[in-house]
Design a protein around this motif. Structure first.
Motif, PDB file in Angstrom:
ATOM      1  N   MET A  57      -2.171  -1.107   2.374  1.00  0.00           N
ATOM      2  CA  MET A  57      -3.567  -0.672   2.425  1.00  0.00           C
ATOM      3  C   MET A  57      -4.426  -1.639   3.229  1.00  0.00           C
ATOM      4  O   MET A  57      -4.305  -2.854   3.103  1.00  0.00           O
ATOM      5  CB  MET A  57      -4.117  -0.548   1.000  1.00  0.00           C
ATOM      6  CG  MET A  57      -3.401   0.533   0.191  1.00  0.00           C
ATOM      7  SD  MET A  57      -3.769   0.440  -1.575  1.00  0.00           S
ATOM      8  CE  MET A  57      -5.480   0.970  -1.589  1.00  0.00           C
ATOM      9  N   ARG A 109       2.030  -8.322  -3.835  1.00  0.00           N
ATOM     10  CA  ARG A 109       2.023  -6.860  -3.733  1.00  0.00           C
ATOM     11  C   ARG A 109       0.611  -6.289  -3.787  1.00  0.00           C
ATOM     12  O   ARG A 109       0.424  -5.079  -3.840  1.00  0.00           O
ATOM     13  CB  ARG A 109       2.872  -6.247  -4.850  1.00  0.00           C
ATOM     14  CG  ARG A 109       4.378  -6.520  -4.668  1.00  0.00           C
ATOM     15  CD  ARG A 109       5.188  -6.052  -5.859  1.00  0.00           C
ATOM     16  NE  ARG A 109       4.681  -6.682  -7.058  1.00  0.00           N
ATOM     17  CZ  ARG A 109       4.210  -5.996  -8.103  1.00  0.00           C
ATOM     18  NH1 ARG A 109       4.215  -4.688  -8.092  1.00  0.00           N
ATOM     19  NH2 ARG A 109       3.733  -6.648  -9.147  1.00  0.00           N
ATOM     20  N   ARG A 110      -0.372  -7.168  -3.793  1.00  0.00           N
ATOM     21  CA  ARG A 110      -1.749  -6.679  -3.805  1.00  0.00           C
ATOM     22  C   ARG A 110      -2.018  -5.904  -2.520  1.00  0.00           C
ATOM     23  O   ARG A 110      -1.840  -6.425  -1.418  1.00  0.00           O
ATOM     24  CB  ARG A 110      -2.725  -7.848  -3.937  1.00  0.00           C
ATOM     25  CG  ARG A 110      -3.974  -7.532  -4.702  1.00  0.00           C
ATOM     26  CD  ARG A 110      -4.525  -8.760  -5.404  1.00  0.00           C
ATOM     27  NE  ARG A 110      -4.478  -9.945  -4.558  1.00  0.00           N
ATOM     28  CZ  ARG A 110      -5.419 -10.284  -3.695  1.00  0.00           C
ATOM     29  NH1 ARG A 110      -6.500  -9.545  -3.553  1.00  0.00           N
ATOM     30  NH2 ARG A 110      -5.295 -11.382  -2.966  1.00  0.00           N
ATOM     31  N   GLY A 111      -2.421  -4.638  -2.663  1.00  0.00           N
ATOM     32  CA  GLY A 111      -2.672  -3.806  -1.495  1.00  0.00           C
ATOM     33  C   GLY A 111      -1.458  -3.015  -1.032  1.00  0.00           C
ATOM     34  O   GLY A 111      -1.487  -2.358  -0.001  1.00  0.00           O
ATOM     35  N   LEU A 112      -0.375  -3.124  -1.796  1.00  0.00           N
ATOM     36  CA  LEU A 112       0.822  -2.338  -1.487  1.00  0.00           C
ATOM     37  C   LEU A 112       0.836  -1.155  -2.449  1.00  0.00           C
ATOM     38  O   LEU A 112       0.759  -1.343  -3.656  1.00  0.00           O
ATOM     39  CB  LEU A 112       2.036  -3.234  -1.767  1.00  0.00           C
ATOM     40  CG  LEU A 112       3.351  -2.920  -1.092  1.00  0.00           C
ATOM     41  CD1 LEU A 112       3.196  -3.073   0.411  1.00  0.00           C
ATOM     42  CD2 LEU A 112       4.421  -3.915  -1.589  1.00  0.00           C
ATOM     43  N   VAL A 113       0.912   0.072  -1.897  1.00  0.00           N
ATOM     44  CA  VAL A 113       0.947   1.237  -2.781  1.00  0.00           C
ATOM     45  C   VAL A 113       2.268   1.200  -3.546  1.00  0.00           C
ATOM     46  O   VAL A 113       3.339   1.297  -2.947  1.00  0.00           O
ATOM     47  CB  VAL A 113       0.819   2.550  -1.979  1.00  0.00           C
ATOM     48  CG1 VAL A 113       0.953   3.760  -2.900  1.00  0.00           C
ATOM     49  CG2 VAL A 113      -0.507   2.582  -1.235  1.00  0.00           C
ATOM     50  N   ALA A 114       2.167   1.027  -4.873  1.00  0.00           N
ATOM     51  CA  ALA A 114       3.380   0.825  -5.657  1.00  0.00           C
ATOM     52  C   ALA A 114       4.198   2.092  -5.752  1.00  0.00           C
ATOM     53  O   ALA A 114       3.679   3.185  -5.956  1.00  0.00           O
ATOM     54  CB  ALA A 114       3.012   0.330  -7.053  1.00  0.00           C
ATOM     55  N   ALA A 132       8.058  -0.413  -8.471  1.00  0.00           N
ATOM     56  CA  ALA A 132       7.369  -1.699  -8.568  1.00  0.00           C
ATOM     57  C   ALA A 132       8.311  -2.863  -8.838  1.00  0.00           C
ATOM     58  O   ALA A 132       8.010  -3.992  -8.491  1.00  0.00           O
ATOM     59  CB  ALA A 132       6.301  -1.619  -9.654  1.00  0.00           C
TER      60      ALA A 132
END
Lengths: 491, 304
Positions: B13, B97-102, B105
């Protein structure tokens, strides 16, 4: 179905009420369970939200350790066995108040298992078994307005614990006693403020009714939406009546369902049933790594668990307070705290307790301060007790200074000096004033010397008046007596 | 490393850009924030060139020096392989993983496609900064001075179960993570729906991409009461056994990376299920290293 009031008495003799409770309590953390948003109550809709608690993608959860500690505290307070590895699971379902599409909860491995709580009612003491306590996050709130439904996510992600009891309740009194007990325990330990009106404590009642002697449970209904102890008791009475009527008169067929309590109408009604039985498809949330509650952390939590009301009472009795005093102080945390703070400075428990029970409680009403918010510096209170005991001030002056210390945090010595409340002690001033009194009332003096002691009180009164009430009456009496006996000796 | 241009794939994102371009249900949903990895790259002076549905093409054409991708299913890796590029999949938890569309996970991790290993590792060095906003970040790696890294070949433990285990867990976790795309928020919804359930069902039925629909359906099945033990629980058990077996395998081969056979089609399942780093080099060379020993892959790559 209407309850049949005539039948009710007879029904109660024949049918046993069986209940279990699910109590949700909001934990008193500053922030939410998996993000840094505030948990403050009363904010504007969607004020306390961030992408994470709004369910946006790309926001990994970060577990709030304080919530874990409070959950463990609650489990310790209720005698549960504590899980030393904390894990969180996803409960999956679709609903507009659930932005992520799943709720984080502890399905497989609750933080606490197998606890109990003792409750006391008019019919005696009873132990209610607690099946489990788990930590989970709250959902948002739906607001229905002018034909539209709006979602407020302020509450979404707020940490909760759910305390699940066994089906051990057999009366509304027991339920009320249990909830009061839980509330006292959890609010005392700052686990939660447990305010039913604000929704920080909520209770669902699972209820069924069966003939006495029957071992199989009857059809169960779950009652929701009660926001006071009174409403819970009323809802239970209503449901009990409805079940017994159905069983005795076959007025309706009971079905297992969830019912909402309508407080205004005083009835429960069935919630619209979901089309299918919901399968929540629980699985462990891989984004929340298991948290090990190691010995050091566990002991730290255990050591910080505040004393319960019961423990306080026992301690107060042990240091010599009478039962009545100990009970009053132990019941309200603010009063117990004041007692302990003052007791750290002065070792006369009963004197302190007298001030709290006889003075402070009344003063808090006068100052319109809620009893659980009353504050006073224990050191100042101890100082005032000491001043009175040593005769430096009298009780009337002490009360004024006590009020000032409570209301304005006034310093006792400064307050007394500023108001000129110090007693006129033994010293020269009292001597001088006593001489004046004797000189002005020669007639009374000769009466006393002549053997009439009645005038003694009159002279003491005169001296007290001259000191504007600031003399210790005993000291005043003593000095008058001494002076008269000296005059007598000289004659 | 010299300043380079880099692009991102659809799952990363970036503020002001569409979330998951190409997926109908997220149409109109503009990202309100930028992924941690992208921020780190731009802060280090590298130029962000935008989102692309073809990250490998972008690197191959020279348009970008590197592409940040989330390639849990191995599709981008295989694409890089075909185009003669390098693909680095770091240890799980190395990149925020902040900003990664999970999706999955437990395995989602930003990887790097580049023309050479040196560049891929230069990028990894930048994006592997620790981030408190991701609760699954790996512990900080200890500095070490391993000069010689060997290469070994070995049979992959539990090999025949890995594809099934991976699919079950991928579907279960992805089903949960994409359930936020429900038609009610973040993007588009189906028209003329009758009530809430219809809105959910038709929005997801009509607008979710096929991959996510399949994952949602299969995920719901493997997690359902009736099948949980047979599928999900069993897959989790095998994953645990595999995870430990991989650790044992590396422990038995000191200071060495594993070379997977060129024909091995399921390299992505190894990295996903064991969380170990892997490096695809041109010519069908596939290397995997012990967890958090990503640097060993760079050293080993110099032998080829």
């Amino acid at each position: 179905m209407k309850n049949n009031p005539e039948k009710k008495g007879a029904d109660k003799m024949e049918y046993e009420l069986v209940m279990g409770l699910e109590v949700h309590v909001e934990l008193s953390t500053e922030t939410k369970l998996f993000c840094a948003c505030s948990t403050a109550f009363g904010a504007e809709p969607n004020e306390n939200v961030c992408p994470a608690c709004c369910g946006m993608p790309g926001m990994p959860p970060v577990l709030n350790k304080r919530a874990v500690e409070l959950g463990v505290t609650a489990a310790l307070l209720t005698g549960c066995e504590i899980s030393r590895t904390l894990t969180f699971d996803k409960k999956n379902y679709f609903y507009p108040d659930l932005p992520t599409g799943y709720q984080n909860t502890q399905f497989f491995n609750p933080v606490g298992r197998g606890g109990s709580l003792e409750v006391e009612t008019a019919s005696g003491k009873k132990t209610i078994r607690i099946k489990q306590i788990h930590i989970e996050e709250d959902a948002g709130k739906l607001v229905h307005e002018r034909g539209k439904t709006l979602v407020d996510c302020n509450r979404a992600g707020v940490p909760l614990i759910e305390i699940v009891s066994e089906a051990d309740f057999s009366s509304a009194e027991e339920v009320t006693a249990y909830l009061e007990r839980l509330r006292a325990l959890l609010s005392f330990a700052n686990v939660s403020d447990c305010r039913m009106q604000e929704g920080s404590m909520r209770c669902d009642v699972n209820l069924s009714v069966r003939p006495y002697g029957e071992t199989v449970l009857g059809t169960r209904t779950e009652i929701k939406n009660m926001n006071s102890l009174k409403a819970i008791a009323r809802a239970i009475e209503y449901e009990y009546g409805r079940h017994t009527d159905a069983l005795a008169d076959k007025t309706e067929v009971l079905v297992q369902e969830t019912r909402r309590w309508d407080d205004a109408r005083g009835v429960t009604y069935a919630m619209r049933e979901k089309e299918d039985a919901t399968d929540y498809r629980y699985f462990s949330n891989p984004e929340v790594l298991p948290v090990a509650l190691d010995d050091a952390w566990f002991e730290q939590i255990r050591a910080s668990v505040p004393e319960t009301s019961e423990q306080k009472k026992i301690r107060f009795l042990a240091i010599g307070l009478p039962e009545y005093d100990a009970a009053i102080l132990a019941r309200t945390k603010s009063l117990a705290d004041i007692f302990d703070a003052a007791h750290a400075h002065i070792s006369e428990p009963k004197e302190i307790s007298n001030r709290i029970i006889m003075d402070l409680i009344g003063m808090s009403k006068e100052a319109a301060v809620a009893l659980d918010e009353i504050k006073i510096d224990g050191k100042k209170m101890a100082r005032l007790i000491g001043l009175t005991a040593s005769g430096k001030i009298n009780r009337a002056a002490e009360k004024l200074a006590l009020y000032a210390a409570m209301a304005e945090d006034a310093d006792p010595d400064e307050f007394i000096a500023a108001r000129g409340l110090a007693m006129v002690g033994g010293g020269e001033q009292l001597e001088r004033l006593a001489d004046e009194v004797l000189a002005e009332n020669e007639k009374s003096v000769s009466e006393i010397i002549g053997g009439n002691q009645k005038a003694m009180g009159f002279l003491i009164g005169k001296l007290m008046k001259k000191t504007e009430g600031k003399a210790d009456p005993k000291a005043a009496a003593k000095i008058i007596e001494e002076k008269i006996s000296r005059i007598k000796a000289r004659q | 490393m010299d300043a380079l241009k880099f692009c991102t794939d659809k799952l990363i994102m970036v503020k002001g850009m569409p979330v998951c371009p190409g997926v109908a249900i997220t149409e109109g949903f503009v990202s309100p924030y930028t992924a941690a990895a992208v921020c780190l790259m731009t802060e280090a002076g590298h130029e962000y060139a935008g989102q692309t549905l073809d990250p490998c093409g972008s690197v191959l054409s020279g348009e970008c020096g590197a592409a940040l991708c989330c390639d849990v299913r191995g599709i981008i890796r295989n694409e890089a392989d075909k185009k003669g590029l390098v693909y680095l999949q770091p240890s799980y938890g190395t990149v925020s993983r902040r900003g990664l569309v999970a999706q999955m996970a437990s395995a989602d991790q930003t990887g790097v496609a580049a023309k050479d290993a040196q560049t891929a590792f230069g990028v990894l060095k930048i994006i592997s900064t620790r981030d408190d906003g991701d609760g699954c970040m790996a512990p900080l790696a200890e500095a070490e001075s391993q000069s010689e890294i060997n290469i070994f070949e070995a049979e992959i433990p539990f090999e025949k179960f890995l594809p099934a285990v991976f699919e079950i867990l991928y579907c279960a976790e992805t089903a949960g993570n994409v359930s936020r795309f429900d038609g009610l928020k973040f993007g588009s919804r189906a028209n003329n729906t009758a009530g809430l359930n219809d809105l959910y069902a038709r929005s997801r039925g009509e607008l979710l991409c096929e991959e996510w629909q399949l994952a949602s359906a299969a995920g719901a099945l493997v997690l359902s009461k009736d099948f949980f033990d047979r599928f999900y629980r069993k897959a989790m058990c095998v994953r645990r056994l595999f995870f430990d077996a991989v650790d044992e395998m590396f422990a038995a081969n000191k200071n060495a990376v594993l070379r997977l056979p060129a024909a091995y089609k399921n390299a992505h399942t190894v990295t996903a299920l064991a969380g170990v780093p892997s490096l695809f080099l041109p010519g069908g060379i596939r290397l995997a290293a012990p967890r958090y020993k990503d640097e060993w892959l760079l050293k080993a790559s110099k032998k080829f």
